[in-house]
Design a protein around this motif. Sequence first.
Motif, PDB file in Angstrom:
ATOM      1  N   ALA A  39       0.812  -1.218   0.000  1.00 62.50           N
ATOM      2  CA  ALA A  39       0.000   0.000   0.000  1.00 62.50           C
ATOM      3  C   ALA A  39       0.841   1.263   0.000  1.00 62.50           C
ATOM      4  CB  ALA A  39      -0.930  -0.002   1.203  1.00 62.50           C
ATOM      5  N   GLY A  40       2.169   1.126   0.135  1.00 67.53           N
ATOM      6  CA  GLY A  40       3.041   2.285   0.117  1.00 67.53           C
ATOM      7  C   GLY A  40       3.207   2.968   1.455  1.00 67.53           C
ATOM      8  N   GLU A  41       2.747   2.344   2.527  1.00 62.86           N
ATOM      9  CA  GLU A  41       2.855   2.964   3.847  1.00 62.86           C
ATOM     10  C   GLU A  41       4.287   2.933   4.363  1.00 62.86           C
ATOM     11  OE1 GLU A  41       0.128   1.141   6.538  1.00 62.86           O
ATOM     12  OE2 GLU A  41      -1.572   1.275   5.159  1.00 62.86           O
ATOM     13  N   ILE A  42       5.032   1.871   4.036  1.00 63.27           N
ATOM     14  CA  ILE A  42       6.422   1.738   4.464  1.00 63.27           C
ATOM     15  C   ILE A  42       7.229   1.134   3.320  1.00 63.27           C
ATOM     16  CG2 ILE A  42       5.997   1.531   6.946  1.00 63.27           C
ATOM     17  CD1 ILE A  42       6.007  -1.490   6.660  1.00 63.27           C
ATOM     18  N   ASP A  43       8.553   1.384   3.307  1.00 63.85           N
ATOM     19  CA  ASP A  43       9.387   0.799   2.268  1.00 63.85           C
ATOM     20  C   ASP A  43       9.794  -0.621   2.656  1.00 63.85           C
ATOM     21  OD1 ASP A  43      11.642   0.923   4.001  1.00 63.85           O
ATOM     22  OD2 ASP A  43      12.108   2.950   3.321  1.00 63.85           O
ATOM     23  N   TYR A  44      10.460  -1.305   1.742  1.00 66.25           N
ATOM     24  CA  TYR A  44      10.765  -2.721   1.936  1.00 66.25           C
ATOM     25  C   TYR A  44      11.657  -2.961   3.145  1.00 66.25           C
ATOM     26  CZ  TYR A  44      12.992  -7.259   1.149  1.00 66.25           C
ATOM     27  OH  TYR A  44      13.492  -8.522   1.305  1.00 66.25           O
ATOM     28  N   ASP A  45      12.752  -2.175   3.273  1.00 64.42           N
ATOM     29  CA  ASP A  45      13.674  -2.394   4.382  1.00 64.42           C
ATOM     30  C   ASP A  45      13.006  -2.115   5.726  1.00 64.42           C
ATOM     31  OD1 ASP A  45      15.812  -3.280   2.881  1.00 64.42           O
ATOM     32  OD2 ASP A  45      16.580  -1.262   2.522  1.00 64.42           O
ATOM     33  N   THR A  46      12.210  -1.051   5.781  1.00 59.39           N
ATOM     34  CA  THR A  46      11.478  -0.756   7.014  1.00 59.39           C
ATOM     35  C   THR A  46      10.502  -1.877   7.331  1.00 59.39           C
ATOM     36  OG1 THR A  46      11.646   1.627   6.612  1.00 59.39           O
ATOM     37  CG2 THR A  46       9.936   0.891   8.148  1.00 59.39           C
ATOM     38  N   MET A  47       9.836  -2.392   6.293  1.00 61.09           N
ATOM     39  CA  MET A  47       8.873  -3.469   6.479  1.00 61.09           C
ATOM     40  C   MET A  47       9.537  -4.696   7.086  1.00 61.09           C
ATOM     41  SD  MET A  47       7.839  -6.649   5.267  1.00 61.09           S
ATOM     42  CE  MET A  47       8.585  -6.756   3.632  1.00 61.09           C
ATOM     43  N   ARG A  48      10.638  -5.143   6.517  1.00 65.14           N
ATOM     44  CA  ARG A  48      11.206  -6.400   6.984  1.00 65.14           C
ATOM     45  C   ARG A  48      11.748  -6.280   8.409  1.00 65.14           C
ATOM     46  NH1 ARG A  48      16.747  -7.067   6.247  1.00 65.14           N
ATOM     47  NH2 ARG A  48      17.820  -5.429   5.097  1.00 65.14           N
ATOM     48  N   ARG A  49      12.270  -5.127   8.768  1.00 63.64           N
ATOM     49  CA  ARG A  49      12.764  -4.956  10.139  1.00 63.64           C
ATOM     50  C   ARG A  49      11.615  -4.817  11.132  1.00 63.64           C
ATOM     51  NH1 ARG A  49      17.545  -1.041   7.830  1.00 63.64           N
ATOM     52  NH2 ARG A  49      18.889  -2.764   7.144  1.00 63.64           N
ATOM     53  N   GLY A  82       8.890  -5.331  -4.095  1.00 60.67           N
ATOM     54  CA  GLY A  82       9.810  -4.443  -4.786  1.00 60.67           C
ATOM     55  C   GLY A  82      10.925  -5.108  -5.545  1.00 60.67           C
ATOM     56  N   ALA A  83      12.036  -4.358  -5.691  1.00 63.16           N
ATOM     57  CA  ALA A  83      13.126  -4.745  -6.573  1.00 63.16           C
ATOM     58  C   ALA A  83      13.796  -6.048  -6.155  1.00 63.16           C
ATOM     59  CB  ALA A  83      14.162  -3.625  -6.635  1.00 63.16           C
ATOM     60  N   HIS A  84      13.708  -6.422  -4.881  1.00 65.68           N
ATOM     61  CA  HIS A  84      14.344  -7.669  -4.451  1.00 65.68           C
ATOM     62  C   HIS A  84      13.762  -8.875  -5.176  1.00 65.68           C
ATOM     63  CE1 HIS A  84      10.721  -7.622  -1.989  1.00 65.68           C
ATOM     64  NE2 HIS A  84      10.871  -8.915  -1.814  1.00 65.68           N
ATOM     65  N   GLN A  85      12.498  -8.769  -5.621  1.00 58.73           N
ATOM     66  CA  GLN A  85      11.894  -9.878  -6.354  1.00 58.73           C
ATOM     67  C   GLN A  85      12.543 -10.014  -7.738  1.00 58.73           C
ATOM     68  OE1 GLN A  85      10.436 -12.289  -5.175  1.00 58.73           O
ATOM     69  NE2 GLN A  85       8.312 -12.569  -5.771  1.00 58.73           N
ATOM     70  N   ARG A  86      12.817  -8.892  -8.377  1.00 56.34           N
ATOM     71  CA  ARG A  86      13.529  -8.941  -9.660  1.00 56.34           C
ATOM     72  C   ARG A  86      14.940  -9.481  -9.466  1.00 56.34           C
ATOM     73  NH1 ARG A  86      10.539  -6.095 -13.399  1.00 56.34           N
ATOM     74  NH2 ARG A  86       9.004  -4.649 -12.512  1.00 56.34           N
ATOM     75  N   ASP A  87      15.564  -9.092  -8.360  1.00 58.96           N
ATOM     76  CA  ASP A  87      16.902  -9.596  -8.062  1.00 58.96           C
ATOM     77  C   ASP A  87      16.874 -11.103  -7.859  1.00 58.96           C
ATOM     78  OD1 ASP A  87      19.762  -9.194  -7.264  1.00 58.96           O
ATOM     79  OD2 ASP A  87      19.015  -9.936  -5.338  1.00 58.96           O
ATOM     80  N   LYS A  88      15.819 -11.601  -7.224  1.00 62.67           N
ATOM     81  CA  LYS A  88      15.688 -13.041  -7.017  1.00 62.67           C
ATOM     82  C   LYS A  88      15.619 -13.776  -8.355  1.00 62.67           C
ATOM     83  CE  LYS A  88      12.508 -14.339  -4.128  1.00 62.67           C
ATOM     84  NZ  LYS A  88      11.124 -14.608  -3.658  1.00 62.67           N
ATOM     85  N   LEU A  89      14.805 -13.271  -9.280  1.00 64.71           N
ATOM     86  CA  LEU A  89      14.690 -13.896 -10.599  1.00 64.71           C
ATOM     87  C   LEU A  89      16.032 -13.906 -11.316  1.00 64.71           C
ATOM     88  CD1 LEU A  89      11.310 -12.341 -11.834  1.00 64.71           C
ATOM     89  CD2 LEU A  89      11.679 -14.620 -10.859  1.00 64.71           C
ATOM     90  N   ALA A  90      16.785 -12.804 -11.181  1.00 62.70           N
ATOM     91  CA  ALA A  90      18.092 -12.733 -11.831  1.00 62.70           C
ATOM     92  C   ALA A  90      19.076 -13.709 -11.192  1.00 62.70           C
ATOM     93  CB  ALA A  90      18.628 -11.305 -11.752  1.00 62.70           C
ATOM     94  N   ARG A  91      19.082 -13.769  -9.861  1.00 61.00           N
ATOM     95  CA  ARG A  91      19.982 -14.691  -9.151  1.00 61.00           C
ATOM     96  C   ARG A  91      19.729 -16.140  -9.557  1.00 61.00           C
ATOM     97  NH1 ARG A  91      21.923 -13.324  -3.553  1.00 61.00           N
ATOM     98  NH2 ARG A  91      21.849 -11.077  -3.319  1.00 61.00           N
ATOM     99  N   LEU A  92      18.457 -16.461  -9.776  1.00 65.62           N
ATOM    100  CA  LEU A  92      18.089 -17.837 -10.115  1.00 65.62           C
ATOM    101  C   LEU A  92      18.211 -18.125 -11.610  1.00 65.62           C
ATOM    102  CD1 LEU A  92      15.008 -18.200  -7.753  1.00 65.62           C
ATOM    103  CD2 LEU A  92      17.218 -19.352  -7.527  1.00 65.62           C
ATOM    104  N   GLY A  93      18.543 -17.109 -12.398  1.00 63.89           N
ATOM    105  CA  GLY A  93      18.764 -17.306 -13.832  1.00 63.89           C
ATOM    106  C   GLY A  93      17.501 -17.474 -14.647  1.00 63.89           C
ATOM    107  N   ILE A  94      16.366 -16.967 -14.149  1.00 62.63           N
ATOM    108  CA  ILE A  94      15.120 -17.137 -14.900  1.00 62.63           C
ATOM    109  C   ILE A  94      14.507 -15.806 -15.330  1.00 62.63           C
ATOM    110  CG2 ILE A  94      14.582 -19.388 -13.905  1.00 62.63           C
ATOM    111  CD1 ILE A  94      12.639 -18.040 -11.997  1.00 62.63           C
TER     112      ILE A  94
END
Length: 239
Positions: free
Chosen positions: A50-60, A122-134
Motif C-alpha cells: 500500500a506504500g505505507e512503508i518501504d521494503y527495508d522498514t517493512m522487513r525490520r 519491490g526490486a528484491h523480487q527482480r533480483d531473485k529472478l536474476a539470481r536464479l537465472g530465470i
Amino acid sequence: MIRAVCLDIDDTLVDFATSARSAVAAMIGRDDMWPAWERVTEEHVARAIAGEIDYDTMRRARTKAFLADCGALLDDDLIVRMEDRRLAFLNQTWRTFDDAVPCLEWLRSAGFLIGAITNSTGAHQRDKLARLGIAEYFDTVVIAGEIGCGKPDPVIFATAAKQLDVPPEQIVHVGDRLDLDAVGARDAGMHGIWLDRAAGAEPGERAVHVITSLEALPKLLVSEFRTPPTVVPSQQRCR
C-alpha cells in the motif's frame, strides 16, 4: 487461442516456503514458529504494498513484531542484525522447483508470451529472478509493491495484460493460491489455473483448472485450449 501465460513466483516457480521457513528457524533457533511468521508477514507486506512503508522498514518492523510475539523484546540494533542474517541466509538458499525451468523453456519454445505476477514488495523480487537465472524468460514482471495493489485485485491482472498487449481472455495465469491466483485471475477475465502441489484439495470453484505440477501445464494448454500459438518472432516479443 491463448497467447500469453502468466505465473506467480513464490511457491509456484520458486520454493519460497522451504527457504523462508529455514531462514526463520536459523534466526531464532527453533522451527515451530512458521505460522506466526506467516501471519505477521501478511500484515506487514500489505502495508508495504500500500506504500505505507518501504521494503527495508517493512522487513525490520516485521521481525521486531514477530520476536515480540515470541516474547523477545529486543533493542533495534539487535533486531537489525538478526534480520540481516535471516535475509542473507534466505538469499543463499533460493531454489527453483525442478519443474519450473522446463516449463518456462516449453512456454518460450511454443511461442507464448510469459509474464510474472507477484504479491511481493519491490526490486528484491527482480533480483531473485536474476539470481536464479530465470529473469530472461519473462516479457513482463508485475510486482504488487510497484503498482500499489496485489492479487486478487483485478488491477494487477489488468496491468499484466496491458504490458503484454494481450486481451485478458487470451491469457492463462498459474499460481499456488486458489483465492489469490486462480480465482483472482478468473474474476479479472483471464483463465485461472491453481497449482496445488500438495494435491490435497478440491478447488470448489467453477471455471478454474487444477494441476499438481508445472509438468502438467503444457498438456493442459494443448488439450484444453487446443493448440499453442504460432511462435512469436523475437523482435515482436515485449521484453
